[in-house]
Write an enzyme that holds these catalytic residues in place. Sequence first.
Site, PDB file in Angstrom:
ATOM      1  N   LYS A  63       0.823  -1.204   0.000  1.00 53.46           N
ATOM      2  CA  LYS A  63       0.000   0.000   0.000  1.00 53.46           C
ATOM      3  C   LYS A  63       0.865   1.266   0.000  1.00 53.46           C
ATOM      4  O   LYS A  63       0.584   2.203  -0.735  1.00 53.46           O
ATOM      5  CB  LYS A  63      -0.911  -0.026   1.237  1.00 53.46           C
ATOM      6  CG  LYS A  63      -2.158   0.807   1.067  1.00 53.46           C
ATOM      7  CD  LYS A  63      -3.088   0.654   2.271  1.00 53.46           C
ATOM      8  CE  LYS A  63      -3.652  -0.750   2.397  1.00 53.46           C
ATOM      9  NZ  LYS A  63      -4.565  -0.917   3.547  1.00 53.46           N
ATOM     10  N   LYS A 112      23.222 -12.076 -30.734  1.00 54.26           N
ATOM     11  CA  LYS A 112      22.809 -10.764 -31.228  1.00 54.26           C
ATOM     12  C   LYS A 112      21.897 -10.932 -32.431  1.00 54.26           C
ATOM     13  O   LYS A 112      22.157 -11.776 -33.296  1.00 54.26           O
ATOM     14  CB  LYS A 112      24.062  -9.985 -31.645  1.00 54.26           C
ATOM     15  CG  LYS A 112      23.834  -8.491 -31.752  1.00 54.26           C
ATOM     16  CD  LYS A 112      24.993  -7.812 -32.467  1.00 54.26           C
ATOM     17  CE  LYS A 112      24.555  -6.445 -32.960  1.00 54.26           C
ATOM     18  NZ  LYS A 112      25.419  -5.950 -34.028  1.00 54.26           N
ATOM     19  N   HIS A 169      17.730 -12.280 -15.855  1.00 52.82           N
ATOM     20  CA  HIS A 169      17.896 -11.063 -16.662  1.00 52.82           C
ATOM     21  C   HIS A 169      17.183  -9.902 -15.975  1.00 52.82           C
ATOM     22  O   HIS A 169      16.114 -10.095 -15.403  1.00 52.82           O
ATOM     23  CB  HIS A 169      17.318 -11.287 -18.064  1.00 52.82           C
ATOM     24  CG  HIS A 169      17.758 -10.252 -19.037  1.00 52.82           C
ATOM     25  ND1 HIS A 169      17.139  -9.030 -19.154  1.00 52.82           N
ATOM     26  CD2 HIS A 169      18.785 -10.243 -19.913  1.00 52.82           C
ATOM     27  CE1 HIS A 169      17.764  -8.315 -20.079  1.00 52.82           C
ATOM     28  NE2 HIS A 169      18.759  -9.029 -20.557  1.00 52.82           N
TER      29      HIS A 169
END
Lengths: 407, 407
Positions: B94, B143, B260
């Site tokens: 809250k 990549k 990640h």
Amino acid sequence: MSYCTATYRLYDDQADFRKKADSIAVGMTVGSWTELPQAKRESMQKHLGQVLNVDVHEPEGVKPGERYADITIAYPDVNFSRDIPALLVTVFGKISMDGRIKLNRLGFSEEYLSAFPGPKFGISGIRDALGVYDRPLLMSIFKSVIGLNMDELRDQFTRQALGGVDLIKDDEILFENELTPIEKRVEVCLKAAEAASRETGKKLLYAANLTGPTSRLKSQAVKAIEAGANALLFNALAYGYDVLHELSSDPDITVPIAAHPSLAGAYYPSRHYGISASVLLGQLMRLAGADLVLFPSPYGSVTMPREENMAIRDELMTGSLPMKASMPVPSAGIHPGLVPLILRDFGQDVVVNAGGGIHGHPMGTEAGGRAFVQAIEAAQQSIRLADYADAGHPELKAALEAWGEKR
Amino acid sequence: MSYCTATYRLYDDQADFRKKADSIAVGMTVGSWTELPQAKRESMQKHLGQVLNVDVHEPEGVKPGERYADITIAYPDVNFSRDIPALLVTVFGKISMDGRIKLNRLGFSEEYLSAFPGPKFGISGIRDALGVYDRPLLMSIFKSVIGLNMDELRDQFTRQALGGVDLIKDDEILFENELTPIEKRVEVCLKAAEAASRETGKKLLYAANLTGPTSRLKSQAVKAIEAGANALLFNALAYGYDVLHELSSDPDITVPIAAHPSLAGAYYPSRHYGISASVLLGQLMRLAGADLVLFPSPYGSVTMPREENMAIRDELMTGSLPMKASMPVPSAGIHPGLVPLILRDFGQDVVVNAGGGIHGHPMGTEAGGRAFVQAIEAAQQSIRLADYADAGHPELKAALEAWGEKR
């Protein structure tokens, strides 16, 4: 080609925003573009993000730190799976950490939406369950429940129910505990609800707080439903939207889910960072299937700008999505004197939700509920609350004396 | 009595911070206190939050908006269950929405920690898996993998592997897809890893991105492990810490998990709101069992203040927790010229992690890996990179020419 979109506000005093937008569109999809050979470009074209709009805000004399652009990027659906984590990681995963940037809006493709049934009940289903179609609903929140035993809990439930509320929700900080485990408190409270119903003539939904390890939430929910639960409360942000989505779309979860905004303030209040309240508590909650969505109101103790509140309301209710509308529940610091404002802003499809504004009523919890019922009656007839209070409604009168009327 | 603690920074120009602290300690636990009868207070005492510290920062001439206090509250363990959602909802649910407040630190009780085994492998387990004990590790990131077919993926994997890296990780935006489903890309890449190993003499971990609906993550992980996966990548914040915790503590998940930081920027960069990076990417990631934790470095393209980075490192590695240390992976914009800085700040127990700094090497991906290997060799011997480059290390020389050396 089908795309989902994301609109960001980027703050930067010098940046070439068009270039920045291009770098997002490429960087968050195919990774590189200009160095790709032509043949490769053709096969990668369908994966490439597209810049839809760059709107630079740079008036004369703009202060340092306040130059910004609103940028909308389209992300090909083919790049991500049909779940909320995949969409969020795609549109905001890495770039959330790259400079002053806030995610302000999402756009869902039909293709993406096809994986989301949305709220199982929504506004219409909740109204059906309660048999109430012609007025705002009234919700009461348990107060100070940690450490209460079952008798004390039942007593508080009964006092709330007798006040005439339509819904009662657990405190979101009530977790599984030995004194009042979910299946027992559901059983006890629903029995109390039946008894109260015989007096008030009103049906009642009790949203029991669903907690515990993620993998056991479904079995907890089923246990609660088997014990008679007719609604659930869920701290969606603490678990993740996908967990809410899986619960709400599960055929075994046969009751409405109220999503609590707990932790939302970690994301939305900053101007420069985070995710806007209308995405968090509007778009994503509805997409994930919340039937009711609580959020801080612009009126009470925990406040949010009114414009942001109206944006949440619009996302919960817009007819442009192929799913039921979620019921908005503006919350925190609500007292009867605010009811006309709530109805002005939200219309009839809203839950008036109060904790302290009910339990803190000078005449007690039961009177606290009645004061709200009276305030709603008055506001619906466009009668001034003070006038209605004087016309034989002592509970409302006491509430107005305690908290005033805001107009 | 056993407590977990939370330390907040509250900004307010006028507030009585001591009173505010009391209101948090009461409001987020028992709800009310002064109005309780004495008998009730005795039974509720064990549930009541305690103010441990209020440190007001109010120097002469403090600017409006900059007056703050650091406040630490102790929350009785008896109030919440032993899971991360319950703790976060308790300490920040809250109040995250109530004014300018940032959650800067958590303190875990022994009792709470008893439910968290922590990283299954941690730094020591990862070193065991690789057989490397005397140097920093080197990780390379796929990549531009969206839209690649299996042959293209294998080719890119092989070029990374031949450069001599210890770990290769998926791009975090690579989701389940028809071209390279997880069990197939694991099989193909691990076969390529074996072939490369015969040339480099190095073992290799491949962290495959675990994605999809929450309830199917475990079966996806098991499928990947059965196909030979020796590590997993996971977007922990998009799913929730409890999901990471359940995965990491599952006996069937027999490989290290790299977490990640995707979406972390939605919480930590604001001074006034959110959750600090050291809580998000340090304390909670380790508690939830991440073996490796990626986060933006203070050196590269996506930056974070160095002090914040060092705080993450400290939380991942502190010996004061009864669990294995998580391996820090400072990331984004890393090139060989930064390696001495990384070792200065992190010592030997760090993963040097690069994407563009490997693939963008003027002599190609394979040379990009070698340049990093050489940079690590030089830095460990306190040899200037430029000198080492001149001593028969053309890949490092080319990297320094492209990106320079930062000291």
